[in-house]
Scaffold this motif. Structure first.
Motif, PDB file in Angstrom:
ATOM      1  N   ALA A 170      69.590  39.296 -25.888  1.00 46.15           N
ATOM      2  CA  ALA A 170      69.849  38.567 -26.977  1.00 46.15           C
ATOM      3  C   ALA A 170      70.393  37.285 -26.950  1.00 46.15           C
ATOM      4  O   ALA A 170      69.435  36.587 -26.503  1.00 46.15           O
ATOM      5  CB  ALA A 170      71.337  38.412 -26.706  1.00 46.15           C
ATOM      6  N   GLY A 171      69.546  37.026 -28.569  1.00 41.89           N
ATOM      7  CA  GLY A 171      69.451  35.745 -28.614  1.00 41.89           C
ATOM      8  C   GLY A 171      70.361  35.105 -30.394  1.00 41.89           C
ATOM      9  O   GLY A 171      70.104  35.622 -30.973  1.00 41.89           O
ATOM     10  N   LYS A 172      70.003  33.514 -30.821  1.00 38.99           N
ATOM     11  CA  LYS A 172      70.238  33.247 -31.966  1.00 38.99           C
ATOM     12  C   LYS A 172      69.683  32.140 -31.889  1.00 38.99           C
ATOM     13  O   LYS A 172      69.006  31.026 -30.821  1.00 38.99           O
ATOM     14  CB  LYS A 172      71.799  32.689 -31.683  1.00 38.99           C
ATOM     15  CG  LYS A 172      72.877  33.949 -31.627  1.00 38.99           C
ATOM     16  CD  LYS A 172      73.852  33.602 -32.123  1.00 38.99           C
ATOM     17  CE  LYS A 172      75.364  34.803 -31.523  1.00 38.99           C
ATOM     18  NZ  LYS A 172      76.626  34.071 -31.693  1.00 38.99           N
ATOM     19  N   THR A 173      69.074  32.084 -32.790  1.00 34.33           N
ATOM     20  CA  THR A 173      68.793  30.457 -33.426  1.00 34.33           C
ATOM     21  C   THR A 173      69.505  29.990 -34.824  1.00 34.33           C
ATOM     22  O   THR A 173      69.521  30.654 -35.598  1.00 34.33           O
ATOM     23  CB  THR A 173      66.988  31.073 -33.369  1.00 34.33           C
ATOM     24  OG1 THR A 173      66.440  31.412 -32.347  1.00 34.33           O
ATOM     25  CG2 THR A 173      66.133  29.675 -34.310  1.00 34.33           C
ATOM     26  N   ASN A 174      69.775  28.794 -34.597  1.00 32.04           N
ATOM     27  CA  ASN A 174      70.224  28.315 -36.072  1.00 32.04           C
ATOM     28  C   ASN A 174      69.343  27.105 -36.327  1.00 32.04           C
ATOM     29  O   ASN A 174      69.695  25.545 -35.822  1.00 32.04           O
ATOM     30  CB  ASN A 174      71.906  27.818 -35.541  1.00 32.04           C
ATOM     31  CG  ASN A 174      72.388  27.849 -37.034  1.00 32.04           C
ATOM     32  OD1 ASN A 174      71.929  27.475 -38.091  1.00 32.04           O
ATOM     33  ND2 ASN A 174      73.563  27.816 -36.924  1.00 32.04           N
ATOM     34  N   LEU A 175      68.581  26.389 -36.694  1.00 31.60           N
ATOM     35  CA  LEU A 175      67.771  25.775 -37.349  1.00 31.60           C
ATOM     36  C   LEU A 175      67.922  25.240 -39.058  1.00 31.60           C
ATOM     37  O   LEU A 175      67.653  25.358 -39.470  1.00 31.60           O
ATOM     38  CB  LEU A 175      66.041  25.992 -36.996  1.00 31.60           C
ATOM     39  CG  LEU A 175      65.613  25.931 -35.415  1.00 31.60           C
ATOM     40  CD1 LEU A 175      64.594  26.310 -34.971  1.00 31.60           C
ATOM     41  CD2 LEU A 175      66.535  24.580 -34.745  1.00 31.60           C
ATOM     42  N   LEU A 176      68.923  25.103 -39.360  1.00 25.86           N
ATOM     43  CA  LEU A 176      69.345  24.831 -40.572  1.00 25.86           C
ATOM     44  C   LEU A 176      68.480  26.143 -41.394  1.00 25.86           C
ATOM     45  O   LEU A 176      69.560  27.103 -42.047  1.00 25.86           O
ATOM     46  CB  LEU A 176      68.865  24.191 -41.607  1.00 25.86           C
ATOM     47  CG  LEU A 176      69.589  22.517 -40.600  1.00 25.86           C
ATOM     48  CD1 LEU A 176      69.526  21.193 -40.984  1.00 25.86           C
ATOM     49  CD2 LEU A 176      71.366  23.563 -40.614  1.00 25.86           C
ATOM     50  N   VAL A 177      67.224  26.255 -42.051  1.00 27.24           N
ATOM     51  CA  VAL A 177      66.732  27.203 -43.097  1.00 27.24           C
ATOM     52  C   VAL A 177      66.754  28.156 -42.234  1.00 27.24           C
ATOM     53  O   VAL A 177      66.306  29.934 -42.757  1.00 27.24           O
ATOM     54  CB  VAL A 177      65.503  26.023 -43.612  1.00 27.24           C
ATOM     55  CG1 VAL A 177      64.481  26.114 -42.635  1.00 27.24           C
ATOM     56  CG2 VAL A 177      65.232  26.654 -44.672  1.00 27.24           C
ATOM     57  N   LEU A 178      66.194  28.079 -41.371  1.00 29.59           N
ATOM     58  CA  LEU A 178      65.602  28.998 -39.707  1.00 29.59           C
ATOM     59  C   LEU A 178      66.599  29.309 -39.144  1.00 29.59           C
ATOM     60  O   LEU A 178      66.995  28.968 -38.699  1.00 29.59           O
ATOM     61  CB  LEU A 178      64.401  28.457 -39.378  1.00 29.59           C
ATOM     62  CG  LEU A 178      63.977  29.636 -38.189  1.00 29.59           C
ATOM     63  CD1 LEU A 178      63.707  30.857 -38.886  1.00 29.59           C
ATOM     64  CD2 LEU A 178      62.816  29.502 -38.111  1.00 29.59           C
ATOM     65  N   SER A 179      66.687  30.957 -39.806  1.00 30.51           N
ATOM     66  CA  SER A 179      68.094  30.820 -38.991  1.00 30.51           C
ATOM     67  C   SER A 179      68.367  32.746 -38.254  1.00 30.51           C
ATOM     68  O   SER A 179      67.309  33.417 -39.000  1.00 30.51           O
ATOM     69  CB  SER A 179      69.766  31.079 -38.867  1.00 30.51           C
ATOM     70  OG  SER A 179      70.047  31.524 -40.374  1.00 30.51           O
ATOM     71  N   SER A 180      68.432  32.945 -36.982  1.00 29.40           N
ATOM     72  CA  SER A 180      68.629  34.251 -36.958  1.00 29.40           C
ATOM     73  C   SER A 180      69.429  34.962 -35.629  1.00 29.40           C
ATOM     74  O   SER A 180      69.901  34.545 -34.415  1.00 29.40           O
ATOM     75  CB  SER A 180      67.017  34.665 -35.997  1.00 29.40           C
ATOM     76  OG  SER A 180      66.684  34.139 -35.360  1.00 29.40           O
ATOM     77  N   HIS A 239      69.300  40.058 -37.574  1.00 27.06           N
ATOM     78  CA  HIS A 239      69.406  39.606 -38.703  1.00 27.06           C
ATOM     79  C   HIS A 239      69.056  38.567 -38.977  1.00 27.06           C
ATOM     80  O   HIS A 239      69.267  37.090 -38.252  1.00 27.06           O
ATOM     81  CB  HIS A 239      71.018  39.560 -39.227  1.00 27.06           C
ATOM     82  CG  HIS A 239      71.084  38.674 -40.628  1.00 27.06           C
ATOM     83  ND1 HIS A 239      72.899  38.290 -40.756  1.00 27.06           N
ATOM     84  CD2 HIS A 239      70.959  38.656 -41.142  1.00 27.06           C
ATOM     85  CE1 HIS A 239      72.767  37.767 -41.407  1.00 27.06           C
ATOM     86  NE2 HIS A 239      72.044  38.210 -42.479  1.00 27.06           N
ATOM     87  N   ASN A 240      68.185  38.088 -39.393  1.00 24.65           N
ATOM     88  CA  ASN A 240      67.673  37.109 -39.951  1.00 24.65           C
ATOM     89  C   ASN A 240      67.638  35.957 -41.224  1.00 24.65           C
ATOM     90  O   ASN A 240      67.913  36.733 -42.173  1.00 24.65           O
ATOM     91  CB  ASN A 240      65.671  37.216 -40.224  1.00 24.65           C
ATOM     92  CG  ASN A 240      65.560  37.278 -38.516  1.00 24.65           C
ATOM     93  OD1 ASN A 240      65.979  37.379 -37.564  1.00 24.65           O
ATOM     94  ND2 ASN A 240      64.248  37.550 -39.011  1.00 24.65           N
ATOM     95  N   ARG A 241      67.277  34.493 -41.039  1.00 26.19           N
ATOM     96  CA  ARG A 241      67.264  34.142 -42.128  1.00 26.19           C
ATOM     97  C   ARG A 241      66.047  32.876 -42.662  1.00 26.19           C
ATOM     98  O   ARG A 241      66.453  32.576 -41.331  1.00 26.19           O
ATOM     99  CB  ARG A 241      68.845  33.371 -43.009  1.00 26.19           C
ATOM    100  CG  ARG A 241      70.694  34.254 -43.182  1.00 26.19           C
ATOM    101  CD  ARG A 241      70.626  33.440 -43.246  1.00 26.19           C
ATOM    102  NE  ARG A 241      72.304  33.916 -43.998  1.00 26.19           N
ATOM    103  CZ  ARG A 241      73.362  34.527 -43.000  1.00 26.19           C
ATOM    104  NH1 ARG A 241      73.257  34.390 -41.795  1.00 26.19           N
ATOM    105  NH2 ARG A 241      74.558  35.598 -44.336  1.00 26.19           N
ATOM    106  N   TRP A 242      65.400  33.428 -43.235  1.00 27.06           N
ATOM    107  CA  TRP A 242      64.145  32.718 -42.924  1.00 27.06           C
ATOM    108  C   TRP A 242      63.311  32.963 -44.382  1.00 27.06           C
ATOM    109  O   TRP A 242      61.952  32.597 -43.871  1.00 27.06           O
ATOM    110  CB  TRP A 242      63.173  33.449 -41.816  1.00 27.06           C
ATOM    111  CG  TRP A 242      62.964  35.157 -42.595  1.00 27.06           C
ATOM    112  CD1 TRP A 242      63.540  36.031 -43.272  1.00 27.06           C
ATOM    113  CD2 TRP A 242      62.171  35.572 -41.506  1.00 27.06           C
ATOM    114  NE1 TRP A 242      63.286  36.498 -43.380  1.00 27.06           N
ATOM    115  CE2 TRP A 242      62.507  37.072 -42.353  1.00 27.06           C
ATOM    116  CE3 TRP A 242      61.367  36.052 -40.521  1.00 27.06           C
ATOM    117  CZ2 TRP A 242      61.547  38.049 -42.211  1.00 27.06           C
ATOM    118  CZ3 TRP A 242      60.706  37.405 -40.023  1.00 27.06           C
ATOM    119  CH2 TRP A 242      60.622  38.284 -40.534  1.00 27.06           C
TER     120      TRP A 242
END
Length: 334
Positions: A287-297, A331-334
């Motif tokens: 499991a992994g999460k990324t949240n760099l404002l415009v880039l999240s996953s 789920h990506n917002r990229w």
């Protein structure tokens, strides 16, 4: 729903490279689509990557080399199957640098350099050499390409300006070594398998997907490759579903039904439709999460074993069990 099979080389983009070439929409048994102009005439939505996953009797190995216009997203992961210890390094480099991606699959090398990791992908006689180095761990593996081995290449059209070319290559025999904290382990031939996700396209900002893959042999000794996907292709007319049997690709044109609950990921998953009746039983969730404002996953990539049956268009039913692989929800917002 039957997507057209492509049998001749074709360009993914048309005109000056900004729009989709409708003649490229379809699927193929080999990577015959030229996507080299994806990133040359547009900026901001381009996504290019190489993801490799290798399973061995002792370890699971993976790396990602990617450029998404405004960032390079890189990662190396090594998993000890007996102890569930992991060795991992990730980097998100903004603006992107230290990354080279081949313009076309198997027509050049891809490389990545960032703090704490190095990745090299090179074509060699008989296959593709995969090398990765992080602190305390490395691997050097050749994903062999047997004569006649087929791959699933698919063009997915969301619109004339949003589209994806994907090559999902499963059940590639692998051989090599992995070194962890000074100890060398074999990647033994005949017991190790590589899976590739090659991607080139222009994506919507907010996307969800499922992907599942597995590689191994059935009780009769046949090489089995499982390739299934969902969500991201909905409504496009394209699917990325197929079974590989002894190197021959059997395309599944239908959308498949996925029955799982990521909150209880250990519960067996069911994936059915198009002649496939498969159960996936996980043993580990990466499991992994990324949240760099415009880039999240958010990613849950579960590793486990596939079992079930597949009935070909000719009516032959193939049973398989204990096929090592993974199934994921992203789920990506990229």
């Amino acid at each position: 729903m039957t997507l057209r099979e492509l049998t001749e080389p074709v360009s993914l983009t048309a005109g000056d490279g900004r729009v989709l070439n409708r003649d490229a929409v379809g699927w193929a048994r080999q990577p015959i689509v030229d996507a080299s102009r994806v990133h040359t005439r547009s900026w901001g939505r381009n996504k290019r990557w190489e993801y490799w996953n290798v399973t061995t009797p002792t370890h699971i190995l993976a790396f990602t080399v990617s450029s998404i216009d405004y960032a390079a997203v890189l990662g190396v992961w090594i998993f000890d199957r007996a102890t569930e210890r992991t060795w991992q390094a990730d980097a998100t480099v903004i603006p992107p640098r230290g990354v080279t991606l081949a313009p076309r699959l198997e027509q050049g090398s891809s490389r990545a350099r960032a703090k704490g990791l190095e990745i090299d992908i090179d074509e060699v006689p008989g296959g593709t050499r995969l090398r990765a180095r992080i602190e305390d761990a490395s691997f050097d593996v050749v994903a062999q390409l047997p004569e006649g081995h087929e791959r699933l290449a698919v063009v997915v059209p969301w619109s004339s300006r949003r589209f994806q070319y994907t090559v999902k290559d499963v059940a590639r025999p692998a051989v090599g070594t992995v070194v962890v904290e000074g100890v060398t382990y074999d990647v033994p031939e005949g017991q190790s398998w590589a899976v590739l996700d090659h991607g080139r396209g222009r994506w919507p900002y907010d996307v969800q997907w499922n992907w599942g893959a597995g590689s191994g042999r059935d009780a009769a000794g046949r090489v089995i490759g499982i390739q299934v996907g969902a969500k991201w292709t909905d409504g496009t007319g394209s699917t990325e579903n197929a079974m590989l049997v002894d190197g021959r690709l059997h395309k599944i044109h239908e959308e498949l039904t996925w029955d799982y609950d990521i909150a209880t990921w250990r519960r067996p998953w069911r994936i059915t439709g198009g002649g496939l009746d498969a159960t996936f039983t996980p043993f580990y969730d990466k499991a992994g999460k990324t949240n760099l404002l415009v880039l999240s996953s958010r990613t849950d990539q579960c590793f486990g074993h596939w079992s079930g049956t597949f009935t070909t268009d000719d009516g032959d039913t193939i049973a398989f069990d204990g096929i090592l692989g993974f199934a994921e929800e992203v789920h990506n917002r990229w």
